[in-house]
Design a protein around this motif. Sequence first.
Motif, mmCIF file in Angstrom:
data_model
loop_
_atom_site.group_PDB
_atom_site.id
_atom_site.type_symbol
_atom_site.label_atom_id
_atom_site.label_comp_id
_atom_site.label_asym_id
_atom_site.label_seq_id
_atom_site.Cartn_x
_atom_site.Cartn_y
_atom_site.Cartn_z
ATOM 1 N N ASN A 267 -11.279 8.400 12.753
ATOM 2 C CA ASN A 267 -9.852 8.729 12.844
ATOM 3 C C ASN A 267 -9.042 8.195 11.666
ATOM 4 N N LEU A 268 -9.675 7.389 10.802
ATOM 5 C CA LEU A 268 -8.952 6.825 9.666
ATOM 6 C C LEU A 268 -9.085 7.721 8.439
ATOM 7 N N GLN A 269 -7.967 7.902 7.760
ATOM 8 C CA GLN A 269 -7.914 8.718 6.542
ATOM 9 C C GLN A 269 -7.660 7.785 5.362
ATOM 10 N N TRP A 270 -8.464 7.939 4.306
ATOM 11 C CA TRP A 270 -8.490 6.962 3.218
ATOM 12 C C TRP A 270 -7.981 7.563 1.916
ATOM 13 N N ALA A 271 -7.251 6.764 1.147
ATOM 14 C CA ALA A 271 -6.801 7.212 -0.174
ATOM 15 C C ALA A 271 -6.520 6.007 -1.059
ATOM 16 N N VAL A 272 -6.720 6.186 -2.359
ATOM 17 C CA VAL A 272 -6.321 5.204 -3.364
ATOM 18 C C VAL A 272 -5.417 5.924 -4.354
ATOM 19 N N LEU A 273 -4.228 5.374 -4.557
ATOM 20 C CA LEU A 273 -3.241 6.001 -5.429
ATOM 21 C C LEU A 273 -3.025 5.149 -6.674
ATOM 22 N N PRO A 274 -2.682 5.789 -7.797
ATOM 23 C CA PRO A 274 -2.416 5.009 -9.014
ATOM 24 C C PRO A 274 -1.122 4.217 -8.876
ATOM 25 N N GLY A 275 -1.081 3.076 -9.536
ATOM 26 C CA GLY A 275 0.130 2.261 -9.531
ATOM 27 C C GLY A 275 0.249 1.523 -10.838
ATOM 28 N N ALA A 276 0.881 2.150 -11.812
ATOM 29 C CA ALA A 276 0.917 1.581 -13.156
ATOM 30 C C ALA A 276 1.732 0.293 -13.215
ATOM 31 N N SER A 277 2.743 0.163 -12.351
ATOM 32 C CA SER A 277 3.595 -1.021 -12.356
ATOM 33 C C SER A 277 3.957 -1.375 -10.920
ATOM 34 N N ARG A 278 4.442 -2.595 -10.743
ATOM 35 C CA ARG A 278 4.851 -3.002 -9.405
ATOM 36 C C ARG A 278 6.010 -2.155 -8.907
ATOM 37 N N ARG A 279 6.929 -1.849 -9.795
ATOM 38 C CA ARG A 279 8.081 -1.035 -9.387
ATOM 39 C C ARG A 279 7.634 0.350 -8.938
ATOM 40 N N ALA A 280 6.682 0.938 -9.683
ATOM 41 C CA ALA A 280 6.183 2.261 -9.296
ATOM 42 C C ALA A 280 5.504 2.214 -7.933
#
Length: 496
Positions: free
Chosen positions: A212-225
């Motif tokens: 039931n869990l859906q997984w993703a990794v997203l880019p994060g160039a900076s803390r603010r982003a």
Amino acid sequence: MATLPISAATSSDARAVLRRAFGYDAFRPGQEELVCAVLGGRDALGILPTGGGKSVCYQVPAFLVEGLTLVVTPLISLMEDQVQRAREVGLQAECLSGTQPTETKRAVVERVRAQRTDLLFVSPERLELAAFRKLLADVRIGLVAVDEAHCISEWGHDFRPSYRRIAAVTGALPCPTLALTASATPLVRKDIAANLRLADPLTVVHSFDRPNLQWAVLPGASRRARMRAVYALLCRLPGVAIVYAPTRRSVEVVRDHLAGCGLTADAYHAAVPGDERSRVQDRFMSGASRVVVATNAFGMGIDKADVRSVLHVQLPTTLEAYYQEAGRAGRDGAPSVCVAFHARRDGALGRRFLQRTHPTPLRLMRTHRALRRAADAAGSIQADGPDSVRILGSVPREWMEGEPTGLLGALERHGAIRRLGTGNGAGTSRVFVHRSPGFEEARRMRRRATAKLRAVSRYARTRGCRRNQILRYFGEERADPCGQCDRCGWQVGGGA
């Protein structure tokens, strides 16, 4: 109080307790096998998923065995909650901790001696106290349960030196031992069984798959982003959410950013006063708070079934930690989302963390030598005194509060120092500096930690199915793509 010797209780007795005390008609997968094993006097090791009902595996036997069920648990801050939940199902439960007033501890000991206690929660450090060992010798122990047993293993993600000394006490008790954890690789399982001296244990390994869990990794160039992306996700994703951030400071920054965007969230970390932490937890459990931003101090021992999303501002340094924290989503079986942010620079941050947690043997030897020279005639030194600060640079408050972190934590892991006492409720005040410790294991532990960090990086960068990547790490092989991760076509907040 328990009324049956171990061998007299049967699976039908256990199911009757489950119905009467817990209101369930059937055990969850793995629970009944573990319960019946310890009722039959056999050691057992249970690897059950987060939310898989590990506490039931020792609470049901506590109704049935003759004598006290002793539960060793790592977090003193959660003991009161564990006691309350045990009492709610009808058990006479108590805890002993260094934070309790002397009169409270004396009253608990008296109830234990009088056999008016079914279940007693203690930290592993308490097992090393002579007075507590005498108490154990004076009462009948029916079962020892070791919760969060992965803390035993030097191969594990949350190693606690005191956990490796548990068997020195429990190994002499004439009762079975039940070890429980939600995240352990095959190597960690083997280490747990060996260190606890489990004799021919029944081992139950529930699948690590959470469909039931859906997984993703997203880019994060900076803390603010990342903070902007977290806010956007929380606006799109329905239901209760936990947002994990790596440090106390980053928790406050993320919470303040969300508040500035008009989204109210609570903050939880070890520096938040105890009363406020309790309020945050109560608001979260009651549904009054939709979002909690927290360090990994939040979640262990908290059983909330309807968490719909767990977001990580930065991936933890091990896949065990990530699986355990992300696994707090969707305990009710409903679709839930696990999203983490990652960028190439996170690797450098992870290596700096590794350097703090696993210093080189040379640095450990030099620091130990300096502490030994500065110690008094009895071999002890004030942990946060001027000499220690001069040698160490600083003494983390987390270590003073009992967490095995930083350079002092590494010295403690390798037997170079030992905590001696507490000061005014603030934490350890003095340490004993051993004369001739060995640092042979430091290099090996550093290599293991580096390998775990690389596994996290592989998970973040994989082009294949993320669920299969996690399962493979824990020793399961799945060939088919899951269809429920960003690599298999699923889109965060937007369906497939």
